[in-house]
Design a protein around this motif. Structure first.
Motif, mmCIF file in Angstrom:
data_model
loop_
_atom_site.group_PDB
_atom_site.id
_atom_site.type_symbol
_atom_site.label_atom_id
_atom_site.label_comp_id
_atom_site.label_asym_id
_atom_site.label_seq_id
_atom_site.Cartn_x
_atom_site.Cartn_y
_atom_site.Cartn_z
ATOM 1 N N LYS A 180 -1.106 1.174 17.284
ATOM 2 C CA LYS A 180 -0.604 2.154 18.261
ATOM 3 C C LYS A 180 0.391 3.104 17.619
ATOM 4 C CE LYS A 180 -1.953 -0.027 22.374
ATOM 5 N NZ LYS A 180 -2.149 -1.478 22.140
ATOM 6 N N MET A 181 1.070 2.626 16.588
ATOM 7 C CA MET A 181 1.955 3.510 15.820
ATOM 8 C C MET A 181 1.114 4.125 14.713
ATOM 9 S SD MET A 181 4.895 4.903 15.407
ATOM 10 C CE MET A 181 5.247 6.101 14.124
ATOM 11 N N SER A 185 2.107 2.031 11.408
ATOM 12 C CA SER A 185 2.485 0.632 11.239
ATOM 13 C C SER A 185 1.325 -0.167 10.666
ATOM 14 C CB SER A 185 2.869 0.033 12.590
ATOM 15 O OG SER A 185 2.999 -1.369 12.445
ATOM 16 N N MET A 197 7.134 4.578 8.004
ATOM 17 C CA MET A 197 6.518 4.221 9.284
ATOM 18 C C MET A 197 5.915 5.464 9.941
ATOM 19 S SD MET A 197 5.845 1.788 11.425
ATOM 20 C CE MET A 197 6.852 0.319 11.349
ATOM 21 N N ILE A 198 6.644 6.583 9.895
ATOM 22 C CA ILE A 198 6.149 7.808 10.521
ATOM 23 C C ILE A 198 4.952 8.355 9.728
ATOM 24 C CG2 ILE A 198 6.698 10.151 11.273
ATOM 25 C CD1 ILE A 198 9.685 9.259 11.381
ATOM 26 N N TRP A 247 19.634 -2.229 15.070
ATOM 27 C CA TRP A 247 18.354 -1.686 14.598
ATOM 28 C C TRP A 247 18.607 -0.629 13.529
ATOM 29 C CZ3 TRP A 247 16.070 3.113 14.315
ATOM 30 C CH2 TRP A 247 14.728 3.119 13.895
ATOM 31 N N LYS A 279 5.447 14.353 20.363
ATOM 32 C CA LYS A 279 4.672 13.335 19.656
ATOM 33 C C LYS A 279 5.252 11.923 19.688
ATOM 34 C CE LYS A 279 2.628 16.632 16.446
ATOM 35 N NZ LYS A 279 1.545 17.044 17.340
ATOM 36 N N CYS A 280 6.483 11.761 20.066
ATOM 37 C CA CYS A 280 7.111 10.442 19.956
ATOM 38 C C CYS A 280 7.621 9.906 21.302
ATOM 39 C CB CYS A 280 8.303 10.488 18.990
ATOM 40 S SG CYS A 280 8.003 11.450 17.494
ATOM 41 N N PHE A 291 1.383 9.793 10.851
ATOM 42 C CA PHE A 291 1.580 11.199 11.223
ATOM 43 C C PHE A 291 1.540 12.128 10.012
ATOM 44 C CE2 PHE A 291 3.131 9.149 15.051
ATOM 45 C CZ PHE A 291 2.744 10.013 16.055
ATOM 46 N N LEU A 350 8.877 -2.553 22.072
ATOM 47 C CA LEU A 350 9.383 -1.662 21.019
ATOM 48 C C LEU A 350 10.889 -1.765 20.860
ATOM 49 C CD1 LEU A 350 7.300 1.607 21.290
ATOM 50 C CD2 LEU A 350 7.019 -0.393 19.846
ATOM 51 N N ALA A 351 11.311 -1.560 19.631
ATOM 52 C CA ALA A 351 12.735 -1.617 19.314
ATOM 53 C C ALA A 351 13.485 -0.488 20.030
ATOM 54 C CB ALA A 351 12.926 -1.490 17.811
ATOM 55 N N ARG A 386 1.094 -3.210 11.163
ATOM 56 C CA ARG A 386 0.914 -4.323 12.108
ATOM 57 C C ARG A 386 0.363 -3.899 13.455
ATOM 58 N NH1 ARG A 386 5.895 -4.580 9.764
ATOM 59 N NH2 ARG A 386 6.683 -3.327 11.472
ATOM 60 N N ASN A 387 0.567 -2.620 13.790
ATOM 61 C CA ASN A 387 0.239 -2.189 15.151
ATOM 62 C C ASN A 387 -0.354 -0.783 15.106
ATOM 63 O OD1 ASN A 387 0.318 -1.291 17.824
ATOM 64 N ND2 ASN A 387 2.087 -2.581 18.300
ATOM 65 N N CYS A 431 6.065 7.175 23.883
ATOM 66 C CA CYS A 431 6.229 5.736 23.650
ATOM 67 C C CYS A 431 7.690 5.334 23.435
ATOM 68 C CB CYS A 431 5.422 5.300 22.430
ATOM 69 S SG CYS A 431 3.648 5.575 22.625
ATOM 70 N N HIS A 432 8.396 6.134 22.636
ATOM 71 C CA HIS A 432 9.755 5.720 22.256
ATOM 72 C C HIS A 432 10.822 6.222 23.228
ATOM 73 C CE1 HIS A 432 8.593 3.841 18.497
ATOM 74 N NE2 HIS A 432 7.754 4.840 18.312
ATOM 75 N N MET A 450 15.956 2.122 19.481
ATOM 76 C CA MET A 450 16.485 2.795 18.290
ATOM 77 C C MET A 450 17.954 3.192 18.432
ATOM 78 S SD MET A 450 13.328 5.275 17.304
ATOM 79 C CE MET A 450 11.750 4.635 16.734
HETATM 80 C C1 HEC Z 1 1.298 5.725 21.229
HETATM 81 C C2 HEC Z 1 2.661 5.224 21.132
HETATM 82 C C3 HEC Z 1 3.535 5.705 19.986
HETATM 83 C C4 HEC Z 1 3.855 6.987 19.637
HETATM 84 C C5 HEC Z 1 3.340 8.272 20.264
HETATM 85 C C6 HEC Z 1 4.784 6.890 18.534
HETATM 86 N N1 HEC Z 1 5.038 5.595 18.240
HETATM 87 FE FE1 HEC Z 1 6.385 4.900 16.873
HETATM 88 N N2 HEC Z 1 5.841 3.001 17.309
HETATM 89 C C7 HEC Z 1 4.886 2.622 18.231
HETATM 90 C C8 HEC Z 1 4.673 1.195 18.151
HETATM 91 C C9 HEC Z 1 3.703 0.398 19.001
HETATM 92 C C10 HEC Z 1 5.556 0.723 17.146
HETATM 93 C C11 HEC Z 1 5.747 -0.730 16.674
HETATM 94 C C12 HEC Z 1 5.038 -0.912 15.375
HETATM 95 C C13 HEC Z 1 5.232 -2.302 14.820
HETATM 96 O O1 HEC Z 1 5.697 -3.187 15.525
HETATM 97 O O2 HEC Z 1 4.874 -2.480 13.664
HETATM 98 C C14 HEC Z 1 6.274 1.887 16.659
HETATM 99 C C15 HEC Z 1 7.241 1.834 15.679
HETATM 100 C C16 HEC Z 1 7.949 2.914 15.202
HETATM 101 C C17 HEC Z 1 9.028 2.836 14.246
HETATM 102 C C18 HEC Z 1 9.548 1.559 13.610
HETATM 103 C C19 HEC Z 1 10.358 0.801 14.604
HETATM 104 C C20 HEC Z 1 10.878 -0.504 14.073
HETATM 105 O O3 HEC Z 1 11.071 -1.400 14.878
HETATM 106 O O4 HEC Z 1 11.106 -0.621 12.869
HETATM 107 C C21 HEC Z 1 9.474 4.111 14.033
HETATM 108 C C22 HEC Z 1 10.608 4.536 13.118
HETATM 109 C C23 HEC Z 1 8.666 4.975 14.859
HETATM 110 N N3 HEC Z 1 7.759 4.218 15.563
HETATM 111 C C24 HEC Z 1 8.805 6.319 14.921
HETATM 112 C C25 HEC Z 1 7.966 7.174 15.649
HETATM 113 C C26 HEC Z 1 8.034 8.617 15.592
HETATM 114 C C27 HEC Z 1 9.054 9.416 14.813
HETATM 115 C C28 HEC Z 1 7.036 9.077 16.390
HETATM 116 C C29 HEC Z 1 6.615 10.518 16.621
HETATM 117 C C30 HEC Z 1 6.262 11.305 15.440
HETATM 118 C C31 HEC Z 1 6.360 7.920 16.965
HETATM 119 N N4 HEC Z 1 6.948 6.790 16.474
HETATM 120 C C32 HEC Z 1 5.322 7.975 17.874
HETATM 121 C C33 HEC Z 1 4.233 3.449 19.107
HETATM 122 C C34 HEC Z 1 4.279 4.830 19.104
#
Ligand code: HEC
Length: 107
Positions: free
Chosen positions: A81-82, A76, A71-72, A59, A30-31, A85, A51-52, A78-79, A34-35, A54
């Motif tokens: 795409k996040m 987000s 966030m999870i 960070w 699931k993560c 869950f 993206l940051a 702001r975005n 992108c990450h 991690m």
């Molecule tokens: C489709 C792409 C995508 C998937 C899949 C995804 N993320 Fe993200 N995630 C993003 C984006 C885009 C951001 C930036 C959000 C923002 O800037 O506000 C982000 C931001 C985050 C952040 C915060 C990062 C920060 O800079 O503070 C965390 C923590 C995070 N994701 C965890 C997860 C976890 C855990 C999962 C899986 C359960 C997951 N993400 C799945 C796209 C994704």
């Protein structure tokens, strides 16, 4: 005697081993897309959305466990795409992901 010890030991260790496997599986399913495997976000989406990374100590220091959990769970603000869950993962899985993200910090 030795054999019994091994059985007892593996019974003790098994639950933890499962929990660790489970969170890695969730991350991969699931993560990771992108990450990235390692949280460095060296992916298409990671680049597009800047993206940051991690694994960066800066960070890791800037976000609290509560920030990560929120966030999870909620996605987000702001975005889009996040995505949130909280409907897809249990609270325990989200907590495990917070712990997993902490392990990504570069040594
Ligand atoms: C489709 C792409 C995508 C998937 C899949 C995804 N993320 Fe993200 N995630 C993003 C984006 C885009 C951001 C930036 C959000 C923002 O800037 O506000 C982000 C931001 C985050 C952040 C915060 C990062 C920060 O800079 O503070 C965390 C923590 C995070 N994701 C965890 C997860 C976890 C855990 C999962 C899986 C359960 C997951 N993400 C799945 C796209 C994704």
């Amino acid at each position: 005697m030795m054999k019994r010890l091994v059985v007892v030991l593996s019974l003790c260790l098994a639950p933890n081993a499962f929990a660790a496997d489970d969170v890695v599986d969730v991350w991969k399913a699931k993560c990771k897309s992108c990450h990235g495997d390692d949280g460095k976000a060296k992916t298409k989406m990671g680049q597009k959305e800047s993206l940051a990374d991690m694994s960066q100590p800066a960070w890791q220091a800037a976000v609290t466990d509560t920030d990560i959990r929120q966030m999870i769970a909620d996605g987000s603000p702001r975005n889009t795409k996040m995505k949130p869950f909280k409907e897809k993962l249990t609270a325990a899985q989200i907590d495990a992901l917070v712990g997993y993200i902490r392990t990504l910090k570069a040594k």
